[in-house]
Design an enzyme around this catalytic site. Structure first.
Site, short mmCIF file in Angstrom:
data_model
loop_
_atom_site.label_atom_id
_atom_site.label_comp_id
_atom_site.label_asym_id
_atom_site.label_seq_id
_atom_site.Cartn_x
_atom_site.Cartn_y
_atom_site.Cartn_z
NE ARG A 53 -14.11 60.84 2.17
CZ ARG A 53 -13.98 59.66 1.59
NH1 ARG A 53 -13.29 59.54 0.50
NH2 ARG A 53 -14.56 58.57 2.08
CB THR A 54 -13.24 63.44 8.59
OG1 THR A 54 -14.30 63.63 7.66
CG2 THR A 54 -13.31 64.50 9.67
CE LYS A 82 -9.80 47.56 29.09
NZ LYS A 82 -8.62 48.10 29.77
NE ARG A 103 -16.88 61.18 11.27
CZ ARG A 103 -16.67 61.11 9.96
NH1 ARG A 103 -16.51 59.95 9.38
NH2 ARG A 103 -16.62 62.21 9.23
CG HIS A 131 -19.00 66.38 9.03
ND1 HIS A 131 -17.78 66.79 9.52
CD2 HIS A 131 -18.73 65.31 8.20
CE1 HIS A 131 -16.83 66.02 9.01
NE2 HIS A 131 -17.38 65.11 8.23
C1 NCD Z 1 -19.47 62.22 5.37
C2 NCD Z 1 -19.83 61.91 6.81
O1 NCD Z 1 -19.11 61.17 7.48
O2 NCD Z 1 -20.83 62.47 7.22
N1 NCD Z 1 -18.18 61.81 5.03
C3 NCD Z 1 -17.16 62.71 5.18
O3 NCD Z 1 -16.85 63.12 6.28
N2 NCD Z 1 -16.59 63.17 4.06
C4 NCD Z 1 -20.48 61.77 4.39
C5 NCD Z 1 -20.92 60.34 4.37
O4 NCD Z 1 -20.44 59.51 5.14
O5 NCD Z 1 -21.77 60.02 3.54
#
Ligand code: NCD
Length: 310
Positions: A53-54, A82, A103, A131
């Site tokens: 999703r992100t 590496k 991320r 997040h």
């Molecule tokens: C979340 C995350 O990555 O923190 N997912 C997201 O970005 N929608 C929640 C999760 O992974 O449980």
């Protein structure tokens, strides 16, 4: 927004949040007005952990603003394999892009990386830390369904490792929202988050059962137990499956209760709930696009037809 980078929800004032949500609503209403606004802009997607999703909604958001994206690809296929440091990786990538989305599995990594780059950097999850762009789409969804004032929100599941929880609970302190936290004892909010919430004036009400408070809730935010963050798989198995909701559970809830989940879900919400008017988690995921369009627009400033400076 006057921030160079978005690392933590604690950076966001009520005004910042309302500006992004208002802009997101305008964009959702009439996406054509921003179609070419960021033509020529390149957003780098740097994901050191899995994402659907992100990553895809940032990708879509940049493209719908007329820009382009470049993707670091998986860790396995990049120079990280590496032995390249995160600082070096982002320093290189900032030369290819106008903004970065990062991320990474380590808490604090986004903050550290942001100190090495001059282009805006968005923290799309730093381990069990924060997040904040997820929080903006969560707030948008709450505002659409329940409003953001004088409401009661329950946040349930993995409150210890859930970064979406840490960001959302902090951002909610900007509004007149009563927050209840529901989790097993071992997955309570970390002490540091409780402290920050307390400092921000929030009353932290913690529960081990949903039952007692469910009838009061306007919003129930369910989260996945973050299996990948448990140092010991046995500890995970002890709590896995403990907090599941189904249509029966919701019999005690207000008719207007909004059920949210950042997704992915494992078994926390029975699919039968999807068919009820409570379920808003797929809409919530879809809201990621206009909200991230509004966020990118704010961080990038300018655009074709002017706009504020960063
Ligand atoms: C979340 C995350 O990555 O923190 N997912 C997201 O970005 N929608 C929640 C999760 O992974 O449980």
């Amino acid at each position: 927004m006057r921030h160079d980078h978005l690392i933590s929800a604690a950076q966001l004032s009520r005004d910042d949040i309302e500006a992004v949500l208002d802009r997101a609503a305008e964009i959702a209403d009439d996406p054509a007005t921003v179609r070419e606004r960021h033509a020529g802009t390149v957003l780098a997607l740097c994901f050191f952990e899995p994402s659907t999703r992100t990553k895809m909604s940032f990708d879509t958001a940049m493209k719908r603003l007329g820009g382009e994206t470049i993707d670091m690809g998986s860790v396995e296929s990049s120079s990280v394999k590496k032995g390249e440091s995160l600082a070096d990786t982002v320093r290189v990538i900032e030369g290819y892009a106008d903004a970065l989305v990062l991320r990474h599995p380590s808490e604090g990594s986004a903050k550290m990386a942001s100190e090495f780059v001059d282009v805006p950097l968005v923290n799309a999850g730093d381990g069990a830390g924060q997040h904040p762009s997820q929080t903006l789409l969560d707030l948008y969804t709450i505002r659409e369904n329940a409003g953001l004032d004088d409401i009661t929100v329950g946040i349930m599941g993995d409150l210890k490792y859930g970064r979406t929880v840490h960001s959302l609970s902090m951002a909610l302190t900007n509004f007149d929202v009563r927050q209840h936290f529901v989790s097993p004892e071992s997955l309570r909010l970390p002490r540091s988050v409780r402290y920050d919430l307390h400092e921000a004036g929030a009353q932290v009400r913690e529960h081990e059962e949903l039952e007692g408070i469910l009838p009061e809730l306007d919003v129930l935010y369910v989260t996945r137990i973050q299996r990948e963050r448990f140092p010991d798989e046995r500890e995970y198995r002890e709590v896995a499956g403990e907090y599941q909701i189904d249509a029966g559970t919701l019999a005690e809830a207000k008719e207007s209760l909004t059920v949210m989940h950042p997704l992915p879900r494992v078994d926390e919400i029975d699919p039968a709930v999807d068919e009820t008017p409570h379920a808003q988690y797929f809409e919530q995921a879809h809201n990621g696009v206009p909200v991230r369009m509004a966020l990118l627009d704010a961080l990038l400033g300018g655009g074709r037809d002017g706009g504020e400076d960063r």
